[in-house]
Structures are given as C-alpha cells and as structure tokens.
Design a protein around this motif. Structure first.
Motif, PDB file in Angstrom:
ATOM      1  N   TRP A 331       0.824  -1.210   0.000  1.00 33.85           N
ATOM      2  CA  TRP A 331       0.000   0.000   0.000  1.00 33.85           C
ATOM      3  C   TRP A 331       0.856   1.257   0.000  1.00 33.85           C
ATOM      4  O   TRP A 331       0.602   2.198  -0.765  1.00 33.85           O
ATOM      5  CB  TRP A 331      -0.917  -0.027   1.218  1.00 33.85           C
ATOM      6  N   ASP A 348      -6.069   1.853  -6.321  1.00 35.68           N
ATOM      7  CA  ASP A 348      -7.231   1.020  -6.615  1.00 35.68           C
ATOM      8  C   ASP A 348      -6.865  -0.266  -7.330  1.00 35.68           C
ATOM      9  O   ASP A 348      -7.740  -1.110  -7.573  1.00 35.68           O
ATOM     10  CB  ASP A 348      -8.243   1.809  -7.452  1.00 35.68           C
ATOM     11  N   TRP A 352     -10.095  -3.560  -3.181  1.00 31.11           N
ATOM     12  CA  TRP A 352     -10.749  -3.139  -1.936  1.00 31.11           C
ATOM     13  C   TRP A 352     -12.184  -3.631  -1.834  1.00 31.11           C
ATOM     14  O   TRP A 352     -12.781  -3.559  -0.763  1.00 31.11           O
ATOM     15  CB  TRP A 352     -10.722  -1.611  -1.815  1.00 31.11           C
ATOM     16  N   PHE A 356     -15.418  -0.641  -0.242  1.00 35.43           N
ATOM     17  CA  PHE A 356     -14.173   0.123  -0.255  1.00 35.43           C
ATOM     18  C   PHE A 356     -14.222   1.310   0.698  1.00 35.43           C
ATOM     19  O   PHE A 356     -13.197   1.731   1.230  1.00 35.43           O
ATOM     20  CB  PHE A 356     -13.877   0.615  -1.681  1.00 35.43           C
ATOM     21  N   THR A 359     -13.225  -0.647   3.799  1.00 34.46           N
ATOM     22  CA  THR A 359     -11.949  -1.364   3.772  1.00 34.46           C
ATOM     23  C   THR A 359     -10.758  -0.413   3.687  1.00 34.46           C
ATOM     24  O   THR A 359      -9.729  -0.644   4.319  1.00 34.46           O
ATOM     25  CB  THR A 359     -11.906  -2.346   2.588  1.00 34.46           C
ATOM     26  N   LYS A 360     -10.887   0.658   2.929  1.00 36.93           N
ATOM     27  CA  LYS A 360      -9.771   1.603   2.804  1.00 36.93           C
ATOM     28  C   LYS A 360      -9.433   2.274   4.141  1.00 36.93           C
ATOM     29  O   LYS A 360      -8.263   2.270   4.551  1.00 36.93           O
ATOM     30  CB  LYS A 360     -10.070   2.641   1.721  1.00 36.93           C
ATOM     31  N   SER A 457     -15.567  -6.370   6.141  1.00 35.17           N
ATOM     32  CA  SER A 457     -14.538  -5.481   5.600  1.00 35.17           C
ATOM     33  C   SER A 457     -13.172  -5.833   6.165  1.00 35.17           C
ATOM     34  O   SER A 457     -12.168  -5.836   5.432  1.00 35.17           O
ATOM     35  CB  SER A 457     -14.883  -4.024   5.911  1.00 35.17           C
ATOM     36  N   LYS A 460     -11.913  -8.890   4.489  1.00 36.50           N
ATOM     37  CA  LYS A 460     -11.389  -8.550   3.174  1.00 36.50           C
ATOM     38  C   LYS A 460      -9.972  -7.987   3.284  1.00 36.50           C
ATOM     39  O   LYS A 460      -9.065  -8.375   2.541  1.00 36.50           O
ATOM     40  CB  LYS A 460     -12.312  -7.521   2.516  1.00 36.50           C
ATOM     41  N   VAL A 461      -9.777  -7.065   4.231  1.00 37.47           N
ATOM     42  CA  VAL A 461      -8.470  -6.438   4.416  1.00 37.47           C
ATOM     43  C   VAL A 461      -7.424  -7.489   4.779  1.00 37.47           C
ATOM     44  O   VAL A 461      -6.319  -7.515   4.221  1.00 37.47           O
ATOM     45  CB  VAL A 461      -8.551  -5.341   5.495  1.00 37.47           C
ATOM     46  N   THR A 465      -4.684  -7.860   1.602  1.00 42.16           N
ATOM     47  CA  THR A 465      -3.499  -7.001   1.666  1.00 42.16           C
ATOM     48  C   THR A 465      -2.241  -7.795   2.019  1.00 42.16           C
ATOM     49  O   THR A 465      -2.255  -8.675   2.876  1.00 42.16           O
ATOM     50  CB  THR A 465      -3.703  -5.884   2.702  1.00 42.16           C
TER      51      THR A 465
END
Length: 621
Positions: A331, A348, A352, A356, A359-360, A457, A460-461, A465
């Motif tokens: 990132w 992007d 995400w 998003f 998650t961001k 979320s 997902k992260v 990542t």
C-alpha cells in the motif's frame, strides 16, 4: 417470550444466517494443485501473430504488434540487481522475463526460496514483459519486436545507479535506442527513441506487452479476491477475470477474443495476483489502446498498451516512454507512485471490494497502528478498541435499553396476567408501555447489525493485503493471514505428531487455541444475562457460541484475534453499564444455572392440601 429475548434471538439468528451465506458465497480457497510437469519440460507452443490490434486512430490495421514466440535460449542476458529485485533481461526482444523479490519468500520456513514474479517463456506459469514497434501507414522495414536481438551499450547490469542502454538499426535506416531504468522499488521505465536516418518518411507506433502462459497454478478462485486483468481507462477501473477474456468477442483477425478500450488521457493495464501485480503504465496525456486478449490454442493471456501511430520525417526523432510496475501490492509503495509520480488511482489496483468505503479507512488505520506498535496482532487489537470507541454511543444506548427492559419485567408479568391469551391486546399495551417508558426494544440488535459490515470489511483487508501476509503475532501465531495452526488433535503440540492440514475436514473439527478462546469469549458474554425461561431458546443460546467456534475456526487468525478482542471489550462495556443502572449481573450464578437448572417444586394436586398446611399441623406465625 419477552421482547428482549426475541431481539437477542433474532440478532443471533441473523448473524448465523449471514455466516452461512458467507460460507456459501465465499467458500474457503482450495489448495493449489501441484503441477505434474516440471518447468524444464513444460512447452509453451507457438503463439499466433497479432495482426489486427485496434489501429492508431481507433480502427483495425493489418500490422503486427509482435509475435509472441519462445525467445532464443542462446540470447545474451543483462543482470538485474537492486536491494529489492534480482533477475535478468534477455537481449532477445529486450524481454524482462526473469525477476524475483528479495524481501518476499514463498513460505515462512527457513531457507524458503524468494517469490518468483516473472518467468521465461517455456517455463511453468511463464509471465514476461516486452516492448516493440509497429508500422502505421507506409513502409518502415523490419521493426524491433519480441525476438529482435538488441545490442547492449555500456553497463553490464541494471542497477538503481546504472541504467541499461540497447540499440538496433533496421534495413531502412531507422535507428532504435532503448534505455531501461529501475528505481529503488519496483518500477521499470522503458524509454524508446527512434531516429529516421533514411530519405523517406515513416509512420510508427510503440507498444508494451505483458504475456502470461495459462492461468496461474496458485489461483485462489475465491469470490472475495480478484485475480486476472486489472486496468484503468480514463479514471474508470475495470477488473476482468480470466474467463471474462475467454468469453470476450473475437475482435482480432485470427479470432482470439479480446476486450478493447481507448484511453485518451490516463490509464494502465496488466495482471494482478493475490499479492503481486505486473502493470503497464503509458505516459500520462498520450492516447493509447488498452487490449486484453486470450489465444485459446496456445492458452496465452496478453495485455497490451498500444500507442497511436506518429509520423516520422527524414532526420526526425520520436521518443516514447512506458513504465512497468512489477512487484508486491504494498500500500505504501503503490500510494507513493500514485501521489509522487502521478499514476492515476494506482491504489485502486489493490482489490478493496464493494465495501471500499470501509476497507480503505480500516486498512489505513491498521497500517498506521502497525507502524506505531510494530506488531500486526496488537495493531488489530488497537483497531478493535478504536472501532468500539466509535460505536460506543450506539452500544451504550443499546445496553441502557436492555437494562431498562429488565426493569420492566415486573410490569410485563402483570400485563401478561391481566390480558391472558389476548395477543392483539398484549402487543398493543406492550407498545404503549415501551412508549411511556421511552424504551426501544429493537435497540439491542443495532450493535450486532453494525458489526456485520465491519467484520466482512476486516476479513477482506486481512485476506487481500500483503501487509498481513506472514505477519507474526506471538508464539505459534506467525502468520495472521492464515488459520490458527495449533490443534487439539495433537493437544496443541504436546503430542509428537503434526496437526491436520489447514482447510481439511480434520482441521475444521480439531480446532486451534484461538477458535477455542473465541467460543469461550462468546459464551461468557452470553452469561451476563440469565438463560431464557423457554427451553427451546435456552438450548439454542447454549449451543450458539460453540457452533460459531467451529464455523469460524478456519478463518484467518487475525480475524479471530479481532473477534476475541471485540467480545472482550463488549463484555466489559456491558458489565459496567449494567452495574451503573443498578443491575449487578450474576455471572457465576448464570454459569451454574447453565450446567444444571433447578427443578421447580412439585405443585400439590388439586384438592390435596400441601405439605405442612393440613389439619392438625397449624402454621407457625
């Protein structure tokens, strides 16, 4: 059944249904299949000439943007050596086709090999990049393509301090010079310069290509993660799966399916994997055609960034520069390229997802906490504290409402005695009681409902990542992106044999330490309140912590750390708020009652005097 228990049962059932749906739509990724052929014997086959890419002005032209064939084995190579990268460039086509990441290993085992990002044609899962020139209108002679053998000038190796310069001259007097530069991270810059030393004008266009042999063996095929082609077209992000390209319309002459987009201002295109990506980034402001295609016979996937054709008068020069990002989806690094070198929306390129907007910021906070603390597991716990602090006003209102509901229990019992079996009247008077006492019976569900998108979320992260990959916590937890490796099967390491393989049925049954702690934390949180009087409800609530324990046992250990921390904080908040409203939770009493509920005293039969109250035995005053 009182409304508090109804709400709790409803919230629990909702969570259960969501988890089941999650497993249905997002099944655990399958283990990669080990190939039966070795890299030395895996044949690539001949890839057809691409004779009709969308032309310089948006129409088809019968010119080639390169023939993807096997590079000659005897071609000289230029070594790549930076603090982060190692590999080589073949002078045949100036292919960047040998690249490994020095700071990333395949596994956490000592001596594990570095991750191989780019591999030569003819090898298993070959993926490589090359650049070339094509002719527009008019003759231009032979042009440098994927098999052209360049001549090296100057430096023997590509380093941060020393670029590589290559030259080649065709039969009509066009002289091509290519400079390849690498920065201190993962970005190559390929600058091409062509000088027309002939007496005739020419029309040329440049192109960059990334080719991949087949679908990667380690493809996760997981709905939560995008792997395939990713591209930006004038601000619009597009994610194409491999089968999307296979099903695309055949717009090229030989019938290969392709997805074509015209970029007028800014864009990029390439392949993205779970943790790595290889992206072509043409110059900003220079229009190009973005093409993703598949050759079924050779099973080759190709991404192309093709510039518009430009006229080259005698004695004139033409210069074009294209960047190639080949590295991990860090990132920090990708954000720096976006902000410092103006690669539009490059962040992007990390997947995400639909959430998003959650998650961001979740990842940004998690990344910052990890930088401050130096331990990703502790950073997850810190993130949990922050999330709970943000949601505390809502949680406080919920807990207060639950406490008020308990205070209304005597009134509720009187109401039941008064209305009997008249359900309509019971419901009406209950609503009036709630309104009069300013109690919201649905407030108890709100914290659980809010936790669902946050949980998804964070999942997902943690899954997507690279910062969570091989991130250690403490002790046996050395990879927070993987399930807890401990298992009751070998008594958590006390017995001299290995735990079941992650993802197997045995691993789901013989859970690790973290899932067990999760079940205990959910069970203790449940015991803050007495068990429901209804036997069916009591049984459901008694089983729920242990059902969730097994269902979530195969999730990433970082996610289980979050849930345990969340349960612990929730328990503490609820206990304190209940005490502040005069209700002291009988935790140990509720635990004891859960193991063996007291039997009610037998009721005397009708017409039979109760023991101690019959004639001859006067009551004591």
């Amino acid at each position: 059944m009182d409304d508090q228990n109804k709400n709790l049962l409803l919230a629990t059932a909702l969570s259960f249904v969501v988890i089941l749906a999650w497993f249905f739509f997002f099944p655990p990724p399958e283990a990669p299949v080990t190939p039966t052929t070795t890299p030395e014997v895996a044949a690539e086959g001949t890839i057809p000439t691409d004779k009709a890419v969308v032309g310089s002005e948006g129409g088809p032209t019968a010119v080639a943007d390169g023939v993807a064939t096997n590079a000659p084995a005897e071609a000289p190579r230029v070594r790549i050596d930076t603090p982060l990268l190692a590999g080589s460039i073949s002078l045949a086509g100036a292919r960047i086709d040998d690249l490994s990441l020095k700071e990333y290993q395949e596994t956490r085992e000592p001596g594990s090999e570095n991750v191989t990002l780019l591999a030569r044609a003819g090898r298993e899962n070959a993926i490589y990049a090359y650049f070339g020139w094509g002719a527009g209108d008019g003759a231009a002679g032979d042009l440098p393509g994927p098999d052209t053998v360049w001549t090296q000038v100057g430096s023997n190796a590509l380093t941060i301090a020393d670029p590589v310069t290559l030259t080649w001259t065709n039969d009509l007097g066009l002289t091509f010079t290519r400079s390849i530069v690498i920065d201190d991270a993962y970005m190559f810059t390929v600058a091409d310069r062509v000088e027309n030393r002939s007496a005739d004008p020419a029309s040329l266009y440049s192109y960059g290509v990334i080719e991949r042999k087949g679908v990667p063996n380690d493809l996760k095929n997981f709905f939560i993660l995008h792997e395939g082609i990713v591209r930006l077209t004038d601000g619009a992000l597009e994610e194409l799966d491999y089968d999307d390209i296979e099903d695309a319309p055949p717009v090229v002459a030989e019938g290969a399916p392709a997805e074509v987009a015209e970029v007028t201002e800014t864009g990029w295109i390439g392949f993205t994997d779970h943790y790595w990506q290889t992206i072509l980034i043409p110059e900003r402001g220079r229009a190009f055609t973005s093409v993703a295609k598949h050759y079924p016979g050779a099973d080759i996937y190709r991404t192309v960034a093709r510039q518009r054709a430009e006229a080259l008068a005698p004695g004139a020069t033409l210069e074009v520069s294209t960047r190639l990002f080949a590295g991990p989806k860090e990132w920090d690094t990708i954000r720096d390229y976006q902000n410092a070198t103006d690669v539009d929306k490059f962040v992007d390129s990390i997947d995400w997802g639909w959430f998003f907007f959650l998650t961001k910021p979740i990842f940004a906070v998690l990344h910052w906490l990890n930088a401050q603390i130096g331990n990703m597991g502790l950073a997850i716990i810190g993130l949990t504290l922050i999330i709970k602090a943000i949601l505390f006003p809502l949680a406080r209102k919920s807990y207060i409402s639950m406490a008020r509901m308990k205070e209304l229990q005597p009134e509720m019992e009187k109401l039941k005695e008064r209305v009997g079996d008249d359900r309509a009247r019971m419901q009406k008077e209950m609503m009036e009681l709630y309104k009069r006492e300013k109690v919201n019976p649905a407030a108890g569900c709100l914290p659980i409902v809010m936790q669902i998108p946050i949980f998804f979320s964070l999942y997902k992260v943690i899954f997507v990542t690279i910062e969570l990959r091989h991130a250690p916590f403490f002790g046996w937890l050395q990879d927070l992106s993987a399930p807890d490796p401990s298992s009751i099967f070998n008594l958590y390491g006390l017995l001299p044999y290995a735990a079941p393989e992650p993802g197997s049925l045995m691993a789901l049954i013989f859970i690790g330490v973290l899932p067990l702690l999760l079940g205990i934390s959910m069970w203790l949180q449940q015991k803050l309140n007495p068990a429901p009087t209804d036997a069916t409800q009591a049984m459901i609530f008694a089983w729920m912590p242990w059902v969730f324990m097994f269902m979530l046992g195969s999730f990433a250990s970082g996610l289980i750390v979050y849930w345990i921390a969340n349960n612990t904080i929730t328990f503490t908040q609820q206990y304190i708020i209940m005490r502040s409203h005069g209700h002291r939770p009988d935790l140990f009493g509720n635990i004891r009652s859960g193991f063996g509920r007291k039997k009610a005293a037998p009721t005397a039969a009708k017409g039979t005097p109760a023991k101690g109250s019959g004639p001859g035995k006067p009551r004591k005053k």
